[in-house]
Motif scaffolding. Structure first.
Motif, PDB file in Angstrom:
ATOM      1  N   ALA A 141      -5.526 -36.413  -9.493  1.00 51.98           N
ATOM      2  CA  ALA A 141      -4.283 -36.764  -8.437  1.00 51.98           C
ATOM      3  C   ALA A 141      -4.085 -38.341  -8.532  1.00 51.98           C
ATOM      4  CB  ALA A 141      -4.434 -36.319  -7.243  1.00 51.98           C
ATOM      5  N   ASP A 142      -5.285 -38.992  -8.563  1.00 52.31           N
ATOM      6  CA  ASP A 142      -5.294 -40.467  -8.764  1.00 52.31           C
ATOM      7  C   ASP A 142      -4.727 -40.629 -10.203  1.00 52.31           C
ATOM      8  OD1 ASP A 142      -5.949 -40.562  -6.090  1.00 52.31           O
ATOM      9  OD2 ASP A 142      -8.202 -41.307  -7.080  1.00 52.31           O
ATOM     10  N   LYS A 143      -4.770 -40.271 -11.136  1.00 58.13           N
ATOM     11  CA  LYS A 143      -4.490 -40.525 -12.318  1.00 58.13           C
ATOM     12  C   LYS A 143      -2.880 -40.242 -12.528  1.00 58.13           C
ATOM     13  CE  LYS A 143      -5.408 -39.764 -17.384  1.00 58.13           C
ATOM     14  NZ  LYS A 143      -4.345 -40.658 -17.667  1.00 58.13           N
ATOM     15  N   ARG A 144      -2.491 -39.092 -12.035  1.00 61.79           N
ATOM     16  CA  ARG A 144      -1.092 -38.791 -12.036  1.00 61.79           C
ATOM     17  C   ARG A 144      -0.165 -39.761 -11.229  1.00 61.79           C
ATOM     18  NH1 ARG A 144      -3.167 -33.538 -11.365  1.00 61.79           N
ATOM     19  NH2 ARG A 144      -2.679 -33.713  -9.254  1.00 61.79           N
ATOM     20  N   LYS A 145      -0.788 -40.079 -10.221  1.00 61.46           N
ATOM     21  CA  LYS A 145      -0.126 -41.313  -9.430  1.00 61.46           C
ATOM     22  C   LYS A 145       0.084 -42.518 -10.016  1.00 61.46           C
ATOM     23  CE  LYS A 145      -0.109 -41.054  -4.477  1.00 61.46           C
ATOM     24  NZ  LYS A 145      -0.945 -41.151  -3.255  1.00 61.46           N
ATOM     25  N   THR A 146      -1.209 -43.028 -10.696  1.00 64.04           N
ATOM     26  CA  THR A 146      -1.172 -44.124 -11.539  1.00 64.04           C
ATOM     27  C   THR A 146      -0.167 -44.041 -12.771  1.00 64.04           C
ATOM     28  OG1 THR A 146      -3.498 -44.781 -10.854  1.00 64.04           O
ATOM     29  CG2 THR A 146      -2.642 -45.655 -12.760  1.00 64.04           C
ATOM     30  N   ASP A 147      -0.165 -43.013 -13.392  1.00 63.29           N
ATOM     31  CA  ASP A 147       0.540 -42.709 -14.731  1.00 63.29           C
ATOM     32  C   ASP A 147       2.108 -42.899 -14.039  1.00 63.29           C
ATOM     33  OD1 ASP A 147      -1.583 -42.720 -16.049  1.00 63.29           O
ATOM     34  OD2 ASP A 147      -1.595 -40.111 -16.505  1.00 63.29           O
ATOM     35  N   SER A 148       2.373 -42.382 -12.884  1.00 63.53           N
ATOM     36  CA  SER A 148       3.758 -42.277 -12.389  1.00 63.53           C
ATOM     37  C   SER A 148       4.171 -43.553 -11.999  1.00 63.53           C
ATOM     38  CB  SER A 148       3.905 -41.304 -11.312  1.00 63.53           C
ATOM     39  OG  SER A 148       5.096 -41.369 -10.728  1.00 63.53           O
ATOM     40  N   PHE A 149       3.307 -44.243 -11.393  1.00 64.31           N
ATOM     41  CA  PHE A 149       3.616 -45.698 -11.209  1.00 64.31           C
ATOM     42  C   PHE A 149       3.845 -46.553 -12.336  1.00 64.31           C
ATOM     43  CE2 PHE A 149       2.264 -50.201 -10.662  1.00 64.31           C
ATOM     44  CZ  PHE A 149       3.050 -50.454  -9.548  1.00 64.31           C
ATOM     45  N   HIS A 150       3.165 -46.384 -13.474  1.00 66.25           N
ATOM     46  CA  HIS A 150       3.356 -47.145 -14.486  1.00 66.25           C
ATOM     47  C   HIS A 150       4.643 -46.602 -15.211  1.00 66.25           C
ATOM     48  CE1 HIS A 150      -0.447 -49.672 -14.462  1.00 66.25           C
ATOM     49  NE2 HIS A 150      -1.002 -48.458 -14.434  1.00 66.25           N
ATOM     50  N   GLU A 152       7.347 -45.410 -13.919  1.00 68.50           N
ATOM     51  CA  GLU A 152       8.478 -46.071 -12.856  1.00 68.50           C
ATOM     52  C   GLU A 152       8.607 -47.651 -13.220  1.00 68.50           C
ATOM     53  OE1 GLU A 152       7.912 -44.754  -9.074  1.00 68.50           O
ATOM     54  OE2 GLU A 152       8.216 -42.637  -9.726  1.00 68.50           O
ATOM     55  N   ALA A 153       7.415 -48.515 -13.112  1.00 66.41           N
ATOM     56  CA  ALA A 153       7.461 -49.567 -13.233  1.00 66.41           C
ATOM     57  C   ALA A 153       7.824 -50.067 -14.913  1.00 66.41           C
ATOM     58  CB  ALA A 153       6.292 -50.253 -12.830  1.00 66.41           C
ATOM     59  N   GLY A 154       7.686 -49.221 -15.695  1.00 65.64           N
ATOM     60  CA  GLY A 154       7.974 -49.631 -17.351  1.00 65.64           C
ATOM     61  C   GLY A 154       6.876 -50.410 -17.734  1.00 65.64           C
ATOM     62  N   VAL A 155       5.648 -50.122 -17.073  1.00 65.36           N
ATOM     63  CA  VAL A 155       4.219 -50.955 -17.578  1.00 65.36           C
ATOM     64  C   VAL A 155       3.711 -50.146 -18.612  1.00 65.36           C
ATOM     65  CG1 VAL A 155       2.146 -51.973 -16.828  1.00 65.36           C
ATOM     66  CG2 VAL A 155       4.148 -51.835 -15.177  1.00 65.36           C
TER      67      VAL A 155
END
Length: 155
Positions: A141-150, A152-155
């Motif tokens: 779940a943490d990895k999905r959240k991190t992947d989603s953040f990156h 969305e942020a275009g990182v």
């Protein structure tokens, strides 16, 4: 399990604390089978398969424990009754103590105590597997959240 195990299967066994699997140990054979069945799937799927196998083994250990305890208690009851039937002045407590001091009673009690500890240990291990599965779910779940953040942020 006669052939050498693949490295990923050995790694899976080591991850749950089995460093020297034995082809003579039915649980080890079942765990190896579970790991082969879930090969290529997530570690969570493998943990669930492992948990099912441990649950099977825990049930077996519970049956061994129940039988061993019953065998011990039956010996005490039968032999105590025999002593009291042949010796008028012996109390039940004295007769039980005489029986408990026999080699047969010692062996049966030892067998039931060992079986009890094995069953308790397996229950604890099932709890640990549950915790490992929960940790795996949290990590995913943490990895999905991190992947989603990156993403969305275009990182």
């Amino acid at each position: 399990m006669a052939a050498p195990l693949d490295l990923d299967i050995l790694a899976g066994l080591r991850a749950i604390g089995i460093h020297e699997p034995s082809p003579e140990e039915p649980l080890h054979v079942r765990l190896v089978s579970a790991l082969y069945r879930t090969r290529g799937e997530s570690w969570g799927n493998a943990l669930i398969a492992i948990k099912f196998e441990f649950n099977w083994a825990c049930n077996q250990a519970g049956e061994v424990y129940a039988n061993a305890k019953t065998d011990y208690e039956r010996l005490i009851d039968i032999e105590t009754t025999k002593i009291r039937a042949t010796q008028e002045k012996v109390s039940r407590a004295e007769a039980e103590q005489i029986v408990r001091a026999t080699e047969e009673a010692y062996k049966l009690k030892l067998a039931f105590l060992v079986a009890e500890k094995r069953e308790q240990s397996m229950r604890k291990f099932l709890d640990t597997l549950g915790e490992a599965l929960e940790l795996h779910r949290t990590d995913r779940a943490d990895k999905r959240k991190t992947d989603s953040f990156h993403a969305e942020a275009g990182v």
